[in-house]
Write an enzyme that holds these catalytic residues in place. Structure first.
Site, PDB file in Angstrom:
ATOM      1  N   ASP A 373      39.553  41.232  49.329  1.00 43.72           N
ATOM      2  CA  ASP A 373      40.603  40.697  48.466  1.00 43.72           C
ATOM      3  C   ASP A 373      39.982  40.265  47.153  1.00 43.72           C
ATOM      4  O   ASP A 373      38.913  39.615  47.148  1.00 43.72           O
ATOM      5  CB  ASP A 373      41.300  39.516  49.148  1.00 43.72           C
ATOM      6  CG  ASP A 373      42.491  39.039  48.331  1.00 43.72           C
ATOM      7  OD1 ASP A 373      42.351  38.064  47.595  1.00 43.72           O
ATOM      8  OD2 ASP A 373      43.565  39.695  48.435  1.00 43.72           O
ATOM      9  N   ASN A 381      46.482  38.931  35.775  1.00 43.14           N
ATOM     10  CA  ASN A 381      47.787  39.343  35.268  1.00 43.14           C
ATOM     11  C   ASN A 381      48.373  38.305  34.316  1.00 43.14           C
ATOM     12  O   ASN A 381      48.973  38.646  33.280  1.00 43.14           O
ATOM     13  CB  ASN A 381      48.757  39.586  36.431  1.00 43.14           C
ATOM     14  CG  ASN A 381      48.447  40.861  37.175  1.00 43.14           C
ATOM     15  OD1 ASN A 381      47.869  41.792  36.619  1.00 43.14           O
ATOM     16  ND2 ASN A 381      48.836  40.928  38.447  1.00 43.14           N
ATOM     17  N   ASP A 390      45.837  46.036  36.393  1.00 39.07           N
ATOM     18  CA  ASP A 390      45.710  47.366  37.019  1.00 39.07           C
ATOM     19  C   ASP A 390      44.302  47.919  36.867  1.00 39.07           C
ATOM     20  O   ASP A 390      43.764  48.559  37.789  1.00 39.07           O
ATOM     21  CB  ASP A 390      46.725  48.320  36.394  1.00 39.07           C
ATOM     22  CG  ASP A 390      48.167  47.960  36.760  1.00 39.07           C
ATOM     23  OD1 ASP A 390      48.357  47.180  37.709  1.00 39.07           O
ATOM     24  OD2 ASP A 390      49.088  48.474  36.073  1.00 39.07           O
ATOM     25  N   GLU A 416      46.362  43.563  45.808  1.00 31.67           N
ATOM     26  CA  GLU A 416      44.935  43.550  45.473  1.00 31.67           C
ATOM     27  C   GLU A 416      44.071  43.497  46.732  1.00 31.67           C
ATOM     28  O   GLU A 416      42.870  43.255  46.653  1.00 31.67           O
ATOM     29  CB  GLU A 416      44.617  42.348  44.577  1.00 31.67           C
ATOM     30  CG  GLU A 416      44.649  41.004  45.261  1.00 31.67           C
ATOM     31  CD  GLU A 416      46.053  40.435  45.379  1.00 31.67           C
ATOM     32  OE1 GLU A 416      46.180  39.263  45.753  1.00 31.67           O
ATOM     33  OE2 GLU A 416      47.046  41.165  45.095  1.00 31.67           O
TER      34      GLU A 416
END
Length: 514
Positions: A373, A381, A390, A416
């Site tokens: 993770d 973000n 991204d 993610e």
């Protein structure tokens, strides 16, 4: 006899021999005068007649008067139909007597008699008294077309025509016995003409003795010369192309008396190319001697065209099949891969991972699962935007894909979060692999993102290894996920190995591998 046109070989030979014989005879005639020349004979006769008249006048000129001399001239002209006129002249050039058409007066001392104008001197008592000039009609043999009616012109032409006809008849009879086509009976020729394959029969030295109708149709308007060697035929030299360098197959058959089978040959007949196969069969006599060769030319053009069409269709089908495979591979990739990261999606991961886990269970090998993770992904973000987020996911996924490509499976489990499966890895090997992934993400993931300053990216990892073959893959992933949460609670950017003991649910990888 009706002469062929254009002339055949026998007619050409007859013309050549007749012309040679006539030329030899004309040479002999020129050298030895075998045939009298009518022009020369006539000139000599006129000269003799003129001299005779001059002698008669010389005898009577002194005893008779001018009237009597004129009567003699007149009578002589009447007795000679080709004499047009005469004139008697004195030595001073004065005309003594004239009868008929007088010849023209010629002055000068270098006069020479011709075939139509003859001058004869008249002598009295050894002294020149005058001259008798005679005007003769032209000799027909000296001009065209009378020249063609003279023996000098008639005998070469008549001899040539007569010899040509006789030689044509004679050679036609003689050479008929030597005609190669007479070697094969008519019934055999009819049988070969009924065949669809092209047939050529050669004698012992390779000369053509028979060609059937199918062969003549194959080569079209080109002629086949009987009695000529096959390789010397113009249609073969100009239109044929053999594969290989062994030479003509019929030559090998005649030399070794063995069958030469199906040699490829192409015929370039104008704008058309014919593909043929040549088979040569020796003709053996009773004494085991090779008498000739049977050449069979099989037209394979339609078969070759069908094969070419089939090859083209096969190629097109192969191209279509390759394109279908390419499209199927693309569809399979789209169906099994995450479009952003190129990692396996969850459905494909469970299908492939379940099959590999079953193989490891049968072989008694362990299976390791690592849950990964990205730490604090939401902050990327929020701070830099979803485009940078991204890019972070792609950079981390590239590290997982590259590391797991040869040893296991990498899956984008969601958002993610990623999952890596390692068949055959035990706790120690899986822990080392997870630590390697952690360091790679920490050290290199930010380098792949075009942003200043360099982003600091880390990940947390949870590792679980099967201890029982009955443990399903979903439960193994759940154990790795529990270890992942232990890593996050412990401060992130670390690896934790799942421990099922109730005293301590998970242990740090660093402690387990120390």
């Amino acid at each position: 006899m009706r002469l062929p046109w254009p002339p055949d070989t026998i007619s050409r030979i007859a013309v050549g021999i007749a012309a040679l014989v006539v030329l030899c005879l004309m040479g002999l005639d020129y050298a030895f005068g075998l045939v009298p020349n009518p022009v020369r004979v006539e000139i000599d006769r006129r000269q003799a007649a003129s001299q005779l008249m001059a002698d008669q006048i010389a005898l009577v000129a002194t005893r008779l008067g001018a009237q009597d001399v004129h009567q003699i001239l007149y009578g002589s002209r009447r007795n000679e139909p080709k004499l047009l006129g005469m004139a008697l002249r004195s030595s001073a050039g004065e005309v003594v007597s004239v009868t008929g058409i007088a010849p023209p007066r010629v002055t000068g001392g270098d006069f020479h008699s011709t075939s139509t104008h003859v001058r004869v001197p008249v002598m009295l008592q050894g002294q020149p008294w005058g001259a008798l000039e005679l005007n003769w009609s032209p000799i027909a043999a000296e001009s065209f077309p009378g020249l063609l009616l003279t023996p000098q012109a008639l005998w070469p032409m008549m001899s040539f025509l007569g010899l040509m006809v006789l030689l044509r008849l004679y050679l036609g009879k003689v050479l008929c016995q030597l005609d190669p086509s007479t070697v094969v009976p008519d019934r055999v020729i009819s049988a070969y003409n009924a065949m669809s394959d092209s047939i050529v029969i050669l004698d012992a030295i390779g000369r053509v003795v028979l060609v059937n109708d199918a062969c003549r149709t194959l080569i079209g308007q080109r002629s086949v010369v009987l009695g000529q060697r096959l390789e010397e035929q113009s249609w073969l030299r100009e239109a044929a192309q053999f594969d290989g360098s062994r030479g003509y197959p019929w030559a090998l058959t005649l030399e070794d008396a063995i069958t030469s089978g199906r040699s490829p040959m192409k015929l370039f007949l104008g704008n058309e190319v014919r593909v043929t196969l040549v088979t040569c069969i020796p003709i053996i006599g009773f004494s085991k001697k090779t008498l000739g060769c049977l050449v069979v030319i099989t037209d394979q053009t339609h078969i070759e065209r069908n094969n070419e069409s089939l090859r083209l269709t096969t190629s097109q089908l192969q191209s279509a099949n390759d394109e279908i495979k390419k499209k199927n591979a693309e569809l399979f990739r789209l169906a099994t891969r995450d479009p952003m990261t190129n990692c396996l999606n969850r459905r494909a991961f469970f299908e492939a991972g379940g099959a590999q886990k079953d193989q490891c269970n049968l072989a008694g090998q362990p299976v390791a699962v690592i849950m990964c993770d990205i730490d604090h992904f939401k902050s990327f973000n929020d701070r830099y935007g979803h485009a940078i987020g991204d890019e972070v996911i792609k950079a981390v996924a590239g590290i997982y894909n590259g590391a797991a490509d040869a040893v296991g499976l990498a899956c984008r489990y969601g958002g993610e979060e990623f999952c890596v499966m390692l068949p055959g890895y035990d706790e120690v090997q899986a822990g080392v692999f997870a630590e390697m992934l952690r360091k790679q993400v920490q050290d290199t993931a930010g380098d792949g993102i075009d942003y200043e300053p360099r982003l600091s990216i880390t990940s947390s990892f949870g590792v679980a290894v099967t201890r029982s073959p009955r443990l399903p893959l979903e439960q193994l992933i759940d154990q790795a996920d529990q270890a992942l949460y232990q890593s996050k609670r412990a401060g992130r950017n670390r690896c934790t190995l799942f421990d099922p003991t109730p005293a301590d649910a998970a242990i740090a990888i660093a402690d387990a591998t120390a």
